[in-house]
Design a protein around this motif. Structure first.
Motif, PDB file in Angstrom:
ATOM      1  N   ALA A   7       0.844  -1.182   0.000  1.00 31.26           N
ATOM      2  CA  ALA A   7       0.000   0.000   0.000  1.00 31.26           C
ATOM      3  C   ALA A   7       0.881   1.233   0.000  1.00 31.26           C
ATOM      4  CB  ALA A   7      -0.936   0.003   1.195  1.00 31.26           C
ATOM      5  N   ALA A   8       0.333   2.305  -0.478  1.00 27.26           N
ATOM      6  CA  ALA A   8       1.048   3.583  -0.506  1.00 27.26           C
ATOM      7  C   ALA A   8       0.236   4.619   0.256  1.00 27.26           C
ATOM      8  CB  ALA A   8       1.272   4.023  -1.946  1.00 27.26           C
ATOM      9  N   VAL A   9       0.939   5.468   0.990  1.00 29.61           N
ATOM     10  CA  VAL A   9       0.275   6.507   1.763  1.00 29.61           C
ATOM     11  C   VAL A   9       0.985   7.823   1.476  1.00 29.61           C
ATOM     12  CG1 VAL A   9       1.707   6.020   3.777  1.00 29.61           C
ATOM     13  CG2 VAL A   9      -0.450   7.250   4.067  1.00 29.61           C
ATOM     14  N   CYS A  10       0.204   8.864   1.281  1.00 28.48           N
ATOM     15  CA  CYS A  10       0.774  10.180   1.028  1.00 28.48           C
ATOM     16  C   CYS A  10       1.326  10.749   2.335  1.00 28.48           C
ATOM     17  CB  CYS A  10      -0.271  11.123   0.446  1.00 28.48           C
ATOM     18  SG  CYS A  10      -0.841  10.625  -1.198  1.00 28.48           S
ATOM     19  N   GLY A  60       0.059  12.857   8.877  1.00 23.03           N
ATOM     20  CA  GLY A  60       1.270  13.128   8.145  1.00 23.03           C
ATOM     21  C   GLY A  60       2.394  12.160   8.441  1.00 23.03           C
ATOM     22  N   PHE A  61       3.234  11.916   7.370  1.00 24.69           N
ATOM     23  CA  PHE A  61       4.409  11.054   7.454  1.00 24.69           C
ATOM     24  C   PHE A  61       5.568  11.784   6.806  1.00 24.69           C
ATOM     25  CE2 PHE A  61       0.803   8.226   7.675  1.00 24.69           C
ATOM     26  CZ  PHE A  61       1.158   7.289   8.630  1.00 24.69           C
ATOM     27  N   ASN A  62       6.759  11.397   7.172  1.00 25.02           N
ATOM     28  CA  ASN A  62       7.963  12.020   6.637  1.00 25.02           C
ATOM     29  C   ASN A  62       8.824  10.929   6.015  1.00 25.02           C
ATOM     30  OD1 ASN A  62      10.174  13.532   5.990  1.00 25.02           O
ATOM     31  ND2 ASN A  62      10.466  14.393   8.027  1.00 25.02           N
ATOM     32  N   LEU A  98       1.869  -6.653   5.551  1.00 22.01           N
ATOM     33  CA  LEU A  98       1.448  -5.625   4.616  1.00 22.01           C
ATOM     34  C   LEU A  98       2.535  -4.561   4.555  1.00 22.01           C
ATOM     35  CD1 LEU A  98      -0.661  -4.241   2.801  1.00 22.01           C
ATOM     36  CD2 LEU A  98      -1.605  -3.168   4.860  1.00 22.01           C
ATOM     37  N   THR A  99       3.063  -4.296   3.369  1.00 25.33           N
ATOM     38  CA  THR A  99       4.106  -3.289   3.176  1.00 25.33           C
ATOM     39  C   THR A  99       3.455  -1.969   2.803  1.00 25.33           C
ATOM     40  OG1 THR A  99       5.648  -4.988   2.415  1.00 25.33           O
ATOM     41  CG2 THR A  99       6.185  -2.717   1.881  1.00 25.33           C
ATOM     42  N   ILE A 100       3.736  -0.927   3.605  1.00 26.23           N
ATOM     43  CA  ILE A 100       3.160   0.397   3.367  1.00 26.23           C
ATOM     44  C   ILE A 100       4.305   1.342   3.062  1.00 26.23           C
ATOM     45  CG2 ILE A 100       1.774   2.267   4.329  1.00 26.23           C
ATOM     46  CD1 ILE A 100       0.504   0.214   6.192  1.00 26.23           C
TER      47      ILE A 100
END
Length: 802
Positions: free
Chosen positions: A493-496, A551-553, A580-582
């Motif tokens: 999965a991808a997260v902004c 938020g993530f950095n 699960l790889t994010i």
């Protein structure tokens, strides 16, 4: 009829026997001449009565005259004839002088032969009157006709025979059969000689004929083809209208009575008996029966059918179109033990029924066929015929899967033994009890490896193993929950960095419980203290992942691994842990991913599949070009090396070949020639001394020997070469596959008159030579390297001498 003639006139007399009987007539025909007035002359009209003139240009003679004297036909006479015999009468034309003769003085014409009007009806002749002295014509030639008068001398004849007619049986009275016609050769315009009437001489009981037209008709209505199928009728034709004295002719008319469907089919027997074994397969012919029909042709075509219900179920009847027989075949399997005798009612009926004869009765007939079933030794039969069994996959070895039962259908009821066809169970997963038919497991089962097994069970009589029956059996392996659930795919999965993404995931279970899958999702125990993400079970075998922070950095951490525990519904309940790889990615203002640390995401966001394919094709082309250049360079280098290493004597052979061309170096084996010379002196010269005389440090160019000059010596013996070359020539002449290269003399001897000195060193016995090799430079580019080498050799020798 009056007719003008030059000068004089003719007088013709027509005499008939009948006229002579009535009296003597003097008939003079005055043909008006120049001295007589025309019929319209006023002078003649004023004088009163005018004498008319007649020209008789036809004579008549009766046919078939049988008298002994010539038959008098008539007389010709000229008005200028004064009876003194000065005029001669002659005739010409048909029959003149043969059939008809004329008296030259009197002009009387007689017929000397018997005439037949049916052969020739008239004769055309010409009469001449000549001066007897001068033979000149006194009258213009006149044409006249002698007609043959008909008598009734020809009987009627049927010219179109033989006559064959037909009429359908049971036709009504007066039905026209056919028409006959007779022809009479007599004159139809004279009397009744050609008037023909018809009558029946024979067969008048059944047929009549119209006396004028000759049409034959039926006289009765009960003509029966089955009683008599043809009649011979004699028809007579009589001329003179049938009067007494008329002539007659007859002909025979064959009248064929054609068939109508007036007879129903009839079985010769009221019962037929057949027998057949009980093991006869479906479709086997039991026997044939046939109903007889007195009719012929398509009127005998019939169909057969089974009338009773029992026969319809067990047997089938078909019609043989060639023999019109009923073929009885088996429609269902027979069983002696169930019923030993079958009774079948077979009915025959005409295929084409004429409605005119329906009142004659029904056109069908029935018979009884008894079929006896014969007992045979049959193989056992499986009962019941169920072919499906089930067993749990965790069943122990030796567990009973099911029982098959087979019985001997014969009255003896022999015991049955069972076996498994090992060609269908080569791994021996199942076994069977030979006496009871119980099927047991022979190995551990695994539904995930093989969920179904198809085997063939054999049943045979205990005392007769040739009586074998087979039954296909399907065994289904029932699932037991022995595999934990797992994630369907390694999810990513991808997260902004500045968004809250969510993703739905699914799992798959290798087991197949009948009630369906049911999975539960939770975070693994090691991830319960995770403050970044949370897991929500959606209760439909899927789960959703949500972020727990804002938020993530990517600089701090770009990948997060989230362990997820998946539990199935059992029983027993099994579980497994998946990861699960994010990935943390950069997104635009709309939330679309722009870039991630993973190369896959960057490529997928910037390049389309078409661009990737084009890029790969370009790289592949570059690689191919590099390999091609390297291959060409290596090939060129190896070619140069091979040229440098060539034997100098081979070069001489190559460039001075007068037989097969400059490129021919395989005319014969050079080693055979070289081996005949002793090069020991040369080798000794090459191997002596220190570095200046051939040691390891010597220049490679100086190692080449000086090219000797060929000098023919009378002391040399060439018989060895001559014998060798002759043998080679003989071998080449006998071998048809050898190309015609004439190059032997080139290597053996070049001749004494060659302008170019020989380069061969075959007969050289010394290593040194005083020859000047500077002329090699003028031989062209092919000898340039050779000239340089020997020039270097010459320079070294000069330095040594100095």
């Amino acid at each position: 009829m009056a007719k003008g003639v030059q000068g004089c006139s003719w007088t013709m007399l027509l005499l008939f026997c009948a006229i002579q009987e009535l009296g003597s007539w003097a008939m003079h025909t005055a043909v008006e001449g120049p001295g007589l007035g025309e019929p319209g002359d006023p002078a003649l009209l004023a004088s009163g009565r005018v004498k008319r003139g007649w020209v008789w240009n036809q004579f008549f003679v009766v046919e078939e005259y049988t008298g002994t004297e010539p038959l008098y036909v008539g007389k010709i006479h000229s008005d200028s004839d004064e009876g003194d015999g000065s005029i001669k009468y002659t005739i010409s034309g048909e029959g003149a002088g043969t059939i008809f003769l004329i008296d030259e003085i009197t002009g009387d014409i007689h017929a000397t032969e018997r005439l037949d009007r049916e052969q020739k009806t008239f004769y055309t002749l010409r009469a001449q009157a000549r001066d007897r002295q001068t033979d000149q014509l006194l009258e213009p030639e006149s044409e006249f006709i002698i007609k043959v008068q008909d008598i009734n001398d020809s009987e009627p004849r049927f010219l179109e025979g033989p006559y064959i007619g037909s009429v359908a049986e049971l036709s009504p009275v007066g039905t026209s059969v056919m028409q006959v016609m007779a022809s009479d050769a007599d004159d139809p315009t004279y009397g009744s000689s050609a008037r023909v009437v018809y009558s029946v001489l024979e067969g008048e009981q059944h047929f009549t004929v119209d006396s004028k037209t000759g049409v034959i008709r039926t006289a009765v209505a009960d003509l029966d083809r089955e009683t008599q199928d043809r009649y011979e009728v004699v028809i007579r034709a009589t001329d003179m209208a049938g009067q007494l004295g008329g002539l007659s002719g007859s002909t025979t008319v064959t009248i064929v009575v054609t068939d109508v469907n007036d007879n129903p089919p009839r079985f010769p027997q009221k019962m037929y008996q057949f027998s057949i074994v009980e093991t006869a397969p479906v479709g086997t012919a039991i026997g044939r029966v046939k109903a007889e029909d007195s009719d012929v042709g398509e009127n005998t075509d019939m169909t057969y059918q089974v009338k009773d219900e029992e026969g319809v179920e067990m047997f089938k009847v078909t019609t043989d179109s060639n023999t019109q027989e009923a073929v009885i075949t088996v429609q269902k399997p027979l069983d002696y033990e169930s019923k030993k005798v079958h009774t079948v009612v077979v009915e025959a009926l005409n295929k084409f029924v004429d409605p005119r004869f329906v009142d004659l009765g029904t056109f069908r007939d029935q018979t009884i066929v008894r079929v006896s079933v014969l007992d045979v030794d049959e193989p056992p039969e499986f009962r019941p015929p169920s072919n499906l069994m089930e067993v749990q996959e965790d069943a122990h070895v030796g567990s009973v899967v099911g029982v098959v039962t087979a019985l001997d259908p014969d009255t003896a009821n022999h015991p049955v033994r069972y076996a498994i066809d090992r060609s269908t169970d080569a791994e021996r997963i199942f076994d069977i009890d030979a006496k009871t038919g119980a099927i047991v497991t022979g190995k551990v089962l695994d539904r995930e490896t093989a969920g179904w097994h198809n085997i063939t069970v054999l049943a045979m009589e205990a005392d007769n193993h040739s009586q074998v029956s087979r039954a296909s059996l399907r065994i289904r392996i029932l699932d037991v929950n022995d595999n934990p659930p797992e994630l369907a795919t390694p999810y990513e999965a991808a997260v902004c960095e500045d968004a809250k993404p969510g993703q739905t995931i699914s799992v798959v279970d290798r087991d197949e419980p009948q009630s369906g899958h049911r999975f539960y999702f939770t975070l693994a125990p090691e991830a319960t203290n995770n403050h970044h993400f949370s897991l929500l079970d959606i209760q439909d075998n899927t789960a959703a992942v949500h972020t727990q922070r804002v938020g993530f950095n990517r600089q701090e951490q770009d990948v997060y691994l989230l362990p997820i525990l998946v539990v199935d519904s059992g029983p027993p309940a099994l579980s497994s842990t998946g990861t699960l790889t994010i990935r943390v990615c950069g997104c635009d203002s709309s939330g679309a991913i722009q870039s991630c640390n993973s190369t896959a995401y960057v490529v997928s966001a910037t390049l389309s599949p078409g661009a990737l394919i084009a890029l790969l094709v370009c790289v592949l082309i570059l690689v191919v070009l590099v390999l091609l250049i390297l291959t060409l360079k290596r090939h060129h280098k190896s070619h140069l090396t091979s040229e440098d290493d060539e034997d100098m004597r081979d070069n001489v052979i190559k460039y001075n070949d007068e037989g097969g061309g400059e490129q021919d170096t395989e005319a014969y084996d050079m080693s055979a020639l070289r081996s005949l010379y002793d090069f020991s002196e040369i080798k000794a010269g090459d191997g002596g001394g220190g570095p200046g005389e051939g040691g390891p440090g010597r220049n490679p160019a100086s190692e080449l020997h000086a090219l000797p000059q060929w000098v023919q010596s009378p002391d040399l013996d060439f018989s060895v070469f001559r014998d060798y070359i002759c043998r080679k020539v003989e071998q080449a002449d006998e071998d048809l596959s050898v190309p015609p290269y004439d190059s032997f003399q080139t290597y053996a001897f070049e001749g004494s008159d060659s302008p170019v000195p020989s380069l061969s060193s075959i007969n050289t016995w010394s290593s040194g030579s005083e020859q000047d090799f500077s002329y090699l430079g003028g031989w062209g580019p092919r000898f340039r390297q050779l000239a340089a080498l020997y020039a270097g050799r010459r320079g070294d020798e000069d330095s040594e001498e100095s």
